[in-house]
Design a protein around this motif. Structure first.
Motif: not given
Length: 410
Positions: A78-80, A91-93, A104-105, A110-111
């Motif tokens: 959804e974020i993507s 950026v996922v933290l 998967h990210a 996702i960068h």
């Protein structure tokens, strides 16, 4: 410092925990000062609403929110989807565990993906500086194009129709430039995907070194100072004879997965799995000035994580496994060993043999370290743990007696 609006990178942080937001915001301000502005949203839906408005150049987000009932994978999707149309890098933290989540990210665009408990500050800063450089370059290109158009108009004088025609050409040119730049970014994303997928079969440190051209694929060795770690399950042979084959594989997968996450978190390179043993290197192929400290901290955490798993293994498999670890540091010869059909990046030498021997001598749930590693530790690490010097030991394959230290873990 008074900065133009176009010079500032606008960051949106989406995290339900204020403490987590404050931690990353403090680091960003420390690294980039007045060149960034930060907006915080603690509610997931509010953060998603912000993305399509075009008010932000970067999203830093958690993937765990108390108010929504979605899996981590669904949140990533959804974020993507929401960041894609506005071309906002993500950026996922996160605190969410899972070895497959980073893969998967990257598959959904996702960068960068980081586990909060594992990432080092220096690594985080390096990745953010690279990402900010890309964002800022894109902003500068757009700003320069607009300034050039204004100067051209002022210099030559143009009627409204001519200005509109020129504006159209400039916009088309900007689109072409952005398209070319996006293609380069896509190549970087594909590169990261390959690193993560290929890294399931070859150590990620080796993959990254190959892709960055810092590791040669030829078969010439070189001398490097490293720390070598060996770990082994005590009494595994007799235990495996009592277990069903599927239970043996299940146990090994759980054991290797748990230990691998710890090793990679300290910058270790897994050289090989040998039955139930693990051999890994610290300080190769990428040099690490603090390889001894990393190796020791890693060994202690491996035992701590192993202890956490012991009750579950007893419940599932009916036994409580024990582990021993040996550490040594010194010069080794590292390089690609094998044939043209299959190469393996590995280390050979006296230091490797010493670490292996110490692992075999270590008592269950103990870490034995060589004299060379102990003597070279900084005072801060000598005070961090309690060391017990053993009676000089005879090391197989080596002459005389050798000083060995056991590290007390409790």
């Amino acid at each position: 410092m008074d900065l133009e609006k176009e010079e500032i990178v606008r960051v949106l942080i989406l995290d339900s925990q204020k403490r987590s937001y404050e931690r990353i915001a403090t680091l960003l301000k420390e690294w980039f000062g007045d060149y960034i502005s930060i907006t915080w949203k603690s509610i997931y839906a509010n953060g998603l609403e912000e993305l399509p408005r075009g008010n932000h150049d970067l999203l830093i987000t958690e993937i765990q929110f108390p108010e929504i009932d979605l899996t981590a994978e669904e949140i990533l999707n959804e974020i993507s989807d929401n960041a894609g149309p506005s071309e906002v890098p993500v950026v996922v933290l996160t605190k969410v565990p899972g070895k497959q989540l980073p893969i998967h990210a990257f598959q959904v665009g996702i960068h960068e993906f980081f586990h909060k408990s594992r990432i080092k500050k220096t690594v985080l800063e390096h990745r953010f500086r690279n990402l900010f450089r890309e964002i800022y370059r894109k902003k500068v290109i757009s700003l320069q194009m607009d300034d050039s158009l204004k100067r051209f108009q002022n210099l030559y004088g143009m009627n409204q129709a001519e200005i509109q025609d020129l504006n159209g050409l400039v916009k088309q040119f900007k689109k072409e430039l952005e398209k070319e730049y996006d293609e380069k970014l896509k190549l970087e994303v594909e590169k990261k995907k390959m690193q993560n997928v290929f890294g399931m079969y070859v150590d990620p440190v080796v993959v990254e070194s190959i892709l960055n051209n810092t590791l040669s694929l030829d078969q010439r060795g070189k001398v490097m100072e490293v720390s070598v770690l060996f770990s082994d399950i005590r009494g595994y042979t007799s235990l495996s004879e009592k277990l069903k084959p599927e239970d043996v594989i299940s146990f090994l997968n759980e054991y290797f997965t748990a230990m691998t996450e710890v090793i990679l978190g300290y910058g270790g390179m897994i050289d090989k799995y040998i039955g139930d043993s693990i051999m890994c290197l610290f300080g190769a192929p990428v040099n690490q000035p603090d390889h001894r400290e990393n190796a020791l901290d890693c060994a202690i955490e491996m035992l701590q994580v192993f202890e956490l798993w012991q009750p579950k293994w007893k419940e599932i498999y009916g036994f409580v496994p024990q582990m021993g670890i040996g550490l040594a540091s010194g010069n080794v010869i590292v390089g690609n060993v094998g044939s043209f059909q299959k190469l393996s990046y590995t280390a050979v030498g006296d230091t490797v043999n010493m670490a292996s021997r110490l692992e075999s001598l270590a008592k269950p749930m103990h870490v034995y370290i060589s004299e060379g590693l102990y003597e070279s530790l900084p005072e801060s690490h000598k005070k961090k743990y309690e060391f017990l010097e053993l009676e000089p030991l005879k090391i197989k394959g080596k002459e005389g007696l050798h000083r060995v230290h056991a590290v007390k873990t409790s």
